[in-house]
Design an enzyme around this catalytic site. Sequence first.
Site, PDB file in Angstrom:
ATOM      1  N   THR A 185       0.797  -1.254  -0.279  1.00 25.50           N
ATOM      2  CA  THR A 185      -0.096  -0.040   0.089  1.00 25.50           C
ATOM      3  C   THR A 185       0.797   1.179   0.091  1.00 25.50           C
ATOM      4  OG1 THR A 185      -0.196   0.270   2.458  1.00 25.50           O
ATOM      5  CG2 THR A 185      -1.666  -1.378   1.373  1.00 25.50           C
ATOM      6  N   ASP A 192      -3.867   5.866   2.264  1.00 21.87           N
ATOM      7  CA  ASP A 192      -3.315   6.978   3.229  1.00 21.87           C
ATOM      8  C   ASP A 192      -3.912   6.406   4.361  1.00 21.87           C
ATOM      9  OD1 ASP A 192      -3.092   9.170   4.986  1.00 21.87           O
ATOM     10  OD2 ASP A 192      -3.870  10.656   3.530  1.00 21.87           O
ATOM     11  N   ASN A 216       4.767   0.376   8.281  1.00 19.80           N
ATOM     12  CA  ASN A 216       6.078   1.291   7.914  1.00 19.80           C
ATOM     13  C   ASN A 216       5.828   2.740   7.193  1.00 19.80           C
ATOM     14  OD1 ASN A 216       8.832   1.433   6.859  1.00 19.80           O
ATOM     15  ND2 ASN A 216       7.638   1.849   4.846  1.00 19.80           N
ATOM     16  N   SER A 221       9.766   1.639  14.259  1.00 17.03           N
ATOM     17  CA  SER A 221       9.914   2.591  14.997  1.00 17.03           C
ATOM     18  C   SER A 221      11.274   3.198  14.454  1.00 17.03           C
ATOM     19  CB  SER A 221      10.057   2.281  16.639  1.00 17.03           C
ATOM     20  OG  SER A 221      10.418   3.333  17.341  1.00 17.03           O
ATOM     21  N   TYR A 258       8.705  14.274  16.289  1.00 16.10           N
ATOM     22  CA  TYR A 258       8.869  13.012  15.500  1.00 16.10           C
ATOM     23  C   TYR A 258       9.378  11.576  16.810  1.00 16.10           C
ATOM     24  CZ  TYR A 258      10.847   9.072  12.797  1.00 16.10           C
ATOM     25  OH  TYR A 258      11.172   7.818  12.043  1.00 16.10           O
ATOM     26  N   LYS A 287       7.255   8.319  17.822  1.00 11.31           N
ATOM     27  CA  LYS A 287       7.946   7.034  17.875  1.00 11.31           C
ATOM     28  C   LYS A 287       8.115   6.425  19.451  1.00 11.31           C
ATOM     29  CE  LYS A 287       8.435   6.495  13.470  1.00 11.31           C
ATOM     30  NZ  LYS A 287       7.748   5.546  12.768  1.00 11.31           N
ATOM     31  N   THR A 345      17.624   6.324   2.631  1.00 10.74           N
ATOM     32  CA  THR A 345      16.295   6.100   2.046  1.00 10.74           C
ATOM     33  C   THR A 345      15.723   7.818   1.633  1.00 10.74           C
ATOM     34  OG1 THR A 345      15.110   6.260   4.198  1.00 10.74           O
ATOM     35  CG2 THR A 345      16.101   4.124   3.481  1.00 10.74           C
TER      36      THR A 345
END
Length: 282
Positions: free
Chosen positions: A34, A58, A85, A136, A150, A154, A185
């Site tokens: 997805t 979403d 993810n 996480s 952020y 997490k 990434t």
Amino acid sequence: MTTHKTWFITGAGRGFGRHWALAALERGDRVCLTARNSGALTEVVEQFPHSALALELDVTDREGVFEAVRQAHNHFGRLDVIVNNAGFGQMGAIEEVGIDSIRANFETNVFGTLSVIQAALPYLREQGSGHIVNVSSVAGVIAVPTAGIYEGAKFAVEGISEALAAEVAAFGIDVSIVEPSGYATDFLTPDSIGQAPTMPVYDQLREELASSLTPDALGDPTASAGAILALVDAEQPPLRLMLGNLLPVVKDVYAERIRTWEAWNHIALAAHAHPTTTPQQD
């Protein structure tokens, strides 16, 4: 011999999600991928037309999450591995980040993860097995300045996952938290990380953080796929799996916490003491 598994992966359009989906498909597993833009998944489905299912999703759309999980289960007949993810970062000192940006970060990283978990659990409980993998970060283990929003999200994922693991173990469901270090990434691009308007008083902290993030410290995300396959194939998977050379710094941080708790333990005990009572006189 590894039994083929059926996966449901959010945020599979790029980064970790895409690498892990491809690794699973290449070994013969089935995967529902997805992403907010399903076009990013076209190439994968063309490569694996019989074992890959692409859905636009979403994770902040709770009804859409439940529908996507239902479609994936109906398509494949079961779900074995749920990988949360999807997420994005947020930089900025606590004073700098606007409330709308804070809410948006928690909507994806925390509430989106919760929606996927709640949508998948009935299917996993019914079949008496499954593995929920919540992504996480090192930011869910230790906190550094100018990333607190952020990190707060997490840290929330860590607490939710730890409680969830204890709640669903009796149903044959495993829960693992994956805690990656820095990786090369798309997460570090403007599309994946929010930037708050800056205040000069925090510039020095930003500079100190930036100087510690050298390019050679970033891992190759393709190398992480083998670790995830090993995790989901383990008979007794761990609650937490760090990716990268995080253990030394985490041990130092936790050692300092223990030293502080020990130094202040006399205050802690005094704060919990029962009041003394004077014996009544006859």
